[in-house]
Design an enzyme around this catalytic site. Sequence first.
Site, PDB file in Angstrom:
ATOM      1  N   GLY A  54      17.318  13.163  53.253  1.00 55.20           N
ATOM      2  CA  GLY A  54      17.695  14.535  52.687  1.00 55.20           C
ATOM      3  C   GLY A  54      17.067  14.772  51.421  1.00 55.20           C
ATOM      4  N   THR A  55      16.602  13.987  50.669  1.00 53.02           N
ATOM      5  CA  THR A  55      16.088  14.429  49.393  1.00 53.02           C
ATOM      6  C   THR A  55      15.194  15.513  49.122  1.00 53.02           C
ATOM      7  OG1 THR A  55      14.331  12.821  49.496  1.00 53.02           O
ATOM      8  CG2 THR A  55      16.283  12.020  48.278  1.00 53.02           C
ATOM      9  N   GLY A  56      14.226  15.789  50.089  1.00 53.53           N
ATOM     10  CA  GLY A  56      13.437  16.902  49.946  1.00 53.53           C
ATOM     11  C   GLY A  56      13.922  17.947  50.455  1.00 53.53           C
ATOM     12  N   CYS A  57      15.040  18.054  51.392  1.00 49.77           N
ATOM     13  CA  CYS A  57      15.573  19.307  51.795  1.00 49.77           C
ATOM     14  C   CYS A  57      16.493  19.807  50.467  1.00 49.77           C
ATOM     15  CB  CYS A  57      16.424  18.989  53.059  1.00 49.77           C
ATOM     16  SG  CYS A  57      15.819  18.691  54.338  1.00 49.77           S
ATOM     17  N   THR A  63      18.161   7.597  50.820  1.00 53.72           N
ATOM     18  CA  THR A  63      17.467   8.836  50.235  1.00 53.72           C
ATOM     19  C   THR A  63      17.163   9.781  51.141  1.00 53.72           C
ATOM     20  OG1 THR A  63      15.372   7.913  50.942  1.00 53.72           O
ATOM     21  CG2 THR A  63      16.138   7.220  48.611  1.00 53.72           C
ATOM     22  N   LYS A 123       6.173  16.236  45.844  1.00 53.24           N
ATOM     23  CA  LYS A 123       7.349  15.230  45.435  1.00 53.24           C
ATOM     24  C   LYS A 123       6.643  13.821  45.740  1.00 53.24           C
ATOM     25  CE  LYS A 123       9.011  17.228  49.016  1.00 53.24           C
ATOM     26  NZ  LYS A 123       9.850  18.008  50.103  1.00 53.24           N
TER      27      LYS A 123
HETATM   28  N1  ADP Z   1      13.881   6.504  44.747  1.00 51.38           N
HETATM   29  C1  ADP Z   1      13.810   7.669  44.241  1.00 51.38           C
HETATM   30  N2  ADP Z   1      13.924   7.812  42.935  1.00 51.38           N
HETATM   31  C2  ADP Z   1      13.992   8.847  42.152  1.00 51.38           C
HETATM   32  N3  ADP Z   1      13.706  10.009  42.924  1.00 51.38           N
HETATM   33  C3  ADP Z   1      13.301  10.022  44.100  1.00 51.38           C
HETATM   34  C4  ADP Z   1      13.589   8.850  45.050  1.00 51.38           C
HETATM   35  N4  ADP Z   1      13.171   9.073  46.065  1.00 51.38           N
HETATM   36  C5  ADP Z   1      12.810  10.456  46.263  1.00 51.38           C
HETATM   37  N5  ADP Z   1      12.839  10.965  45.006  1.00 51.38           N
HETATM   38  C6  ADP Z   1      12.740  12.407  44.702  1.00 51.38           C
HETATM   39  O1  ADP Z   1      13.469  13.080  45.529  1.00 51.38           O
HETATM   40  C7  ADP Z   1      12.789  14.346  45.680  1.00 51.38           C
HETATM   41  C8  ADP Z   1      12.315  14.485  47.265  1.00 51.38           C
HETATM   42  O2  ADP Z   1      11.287  13.791  47.489  1.00 51.38           O
HETATM   43  P1  ADP Z   1      10.546  12.838  48.719  1.00 51.38           P
HETATM   44  O3  ADP Z   1      11.771  11.818  49.012  1.00 51.38           O
HETATM   45  O4  ADP Z   1       9.484  12.538  48.437  1.00 51.38           O
HETATM   46  O5  ADP Z   1      10.549  14.201  49.648  1.00 51.38           O
HETATM   47  P2  ADP Z   1      10.937  14.217  51.294  1.00 51.38           P
HETATM   48  O6  ADP Z   1      12.359  13.901  51.575  1.00 51.38           O
HETATM   49  O7  ADP Z   1      10.435  15.711  51.391  1.00 51.38           O
HETATM   50  O8  ADP Z   1       9.975  13.064  51.848  1.00 51.38           O
HETATM   51  C9  ADP Z   1      11.438  14.405  44.701  1.00 51.38           C
HETATM   52  O9  ADP Z   1      12.162  14.794  43.673  1.00 51.38           O
HETATM   53  C10 ADP Z   1      11.402  13.006  44.601  1.00 51.38           C
HETATM   54  O10 ADP Z   1      10.613  12.542  43.108  1.00 51.38           O
HETATM   55  C1  LIG Z   2      16.702  18.970  60.605  1.00 49.94           C
HETATM   56  C2  LIG Z   2      15.885  18.191  59.848  1.00 49.94           C
HETATM   57  N1  LIG Z   2      15.363  18.908  58.720  1.00 49.94           N
HETATM   58  C3  LIG Z   2      14.430  18.257  57.920  1.00 49.94           C
HETATM   59  C4  LIG Z   2      14.328  16.862  57.724  1.00 49.94           C
HETATM   60  C5  LIG Z   2      13.707  16.185  56.757  1.00 49.94           C
HETATM   61  O1  LIG Z   2      14.333  16.044  55.782  1.00 49.94           O
HETATM   62  P1  LIG Z   2      13.776  15.612  54.156  1.00 49.94           P
HETATM   63  O2  LIG Z   2      14.735  15.855  53.023  1.00 49.94           O
HETATM   64  O3  LIG Z   2      12.510  16.668  53.999  1.00 49.94           O
HETATM   65  O4  LIG Z   2      13.243  14.270  54.315  1.00 49.94           O
HETATM   66  P2  LIG Z   2      13.700  12.635  54.153  1.00 49.94           P
HETATM   67  O5  LIG Z   2      14.000  12.520  52.879  1.00 49.94           O
HETATM   68  O6  LIG Z   2      15.100  12.620  54.983  1.00 49.94           O
HETATM   69  O7  LIG Z   2      12.464  11.852  54.772  1.00 49.94           O
HETATM   70  C6  LIG Z   2      14.971  16.114  58.760  1.00 49.94           C
HETATM   71  N2  LIG Z   2      14.975  14.820  58.894  1.00 49.94           N
HETATM   72  N3  LIG Z   2      15.688  16.793  59.782  1.00 49.94           N
END
Ligand code: ADP
Ligand SMILES: Cc1ncc(COP(=O)(O)OP(=O)(O)O)c(N)n1
Length: 268
Positions: A209-212, A207, A175
Amino acid sequence: MTIARALTIAGSDSGGGAGLQADLRTFAFHKVHGMSAVTCLTAQNTLGVQGVMPVEPDFVALQVEAVAGDIGLDAVKTGMLLNAGIIARVARLAAELPLPNLVVDPVMVSRTGVQLIDDDAVVALKNKLLPLAMLVTPNLHEARLLSGIAIETVADMQTAARRIAALGARSVLIKGGALAVGRGTDIWYDGGAWVVLKGDTIDTPHTHGTGCTLAAAIAANLALGLPLREAIVRAKAYVTAALRRSLAIGRGQGPVGHFWPLLGDADG
Ligand SMILES: Nc1ncnc2c1ncn2[C@@H]1O[C@H](COP(=O)(O)OP(=O)(O)O)[C@@H](O)[C@H]1O
Ligand SMILES: Cc1ncc(COP(=O)(O)OP(=O)(O)O)c(N)n1
């Protein structure tokens, strides 16, 4: 009425933006019955994590067995597994039950670079759970930990994905939410084919929780019977839409708008 069923094995986010709260909302959006096996409680808000309390590994397993044996599972997503004991227990469950359509979100490091699980847990995830996953979904920091290479570009993401696939995961989605250039570009590799998912960059600080959400949406689509590639493409579109309607709540990084169609127009 029959309904597809998905289980999240994940931590609780008291702020409701990530973790099992985000997963269950995402399952509901997709009209999938959501179930949860809680691995840990976090005291968390939009500013960060203030405390973590683990659940005993055998009690995590009991929660999974309770729902698998009665309600049944069409797909399973893992999130914050916290420690090596829980990871080893989930890996054992995957061998025993099994856990179908297993999407492993290897929650280890937040996008801002804060390590969320201990070092033993990183090793256990890499060695015990990744080889059992249908799909693993690291962010850039997690992909660096798993592959051993620094990642700045889409080309680096491709090299890292190859290395992570070599650890045994059947397919890898890296991601790109933390990319300096082209934020929102993800790449998927299944050992043969590549897909570059070039999403729009959404200009928002909210942003959390985007990954979850992405991994849960993929699991929901798999539970509904979609092939993996289609499940990923649709999940990516869902996250982008939810990011467009992210919520400016709290004093830090707010969550995405999981139920965006109910929110009215942008100013409503
Ligand atoms: N500002 C943004 N604009 C568009 N897509 C985003 C943005 N931030 C995150 N994403 C998307 O959200 C999803 C989660 O990615 P990311 O935020 O890197 O993961 P995590 O939450 O695990 O750190 C991916 O599809 C990423 O491309
Ligand atoms: C309880 C808990 N689980 C997972 C996360 C991380 O969330 P994630 O969507 O992977 O990341 P961010 O986009 O919030 O960085 C968390 N914070 N808490």
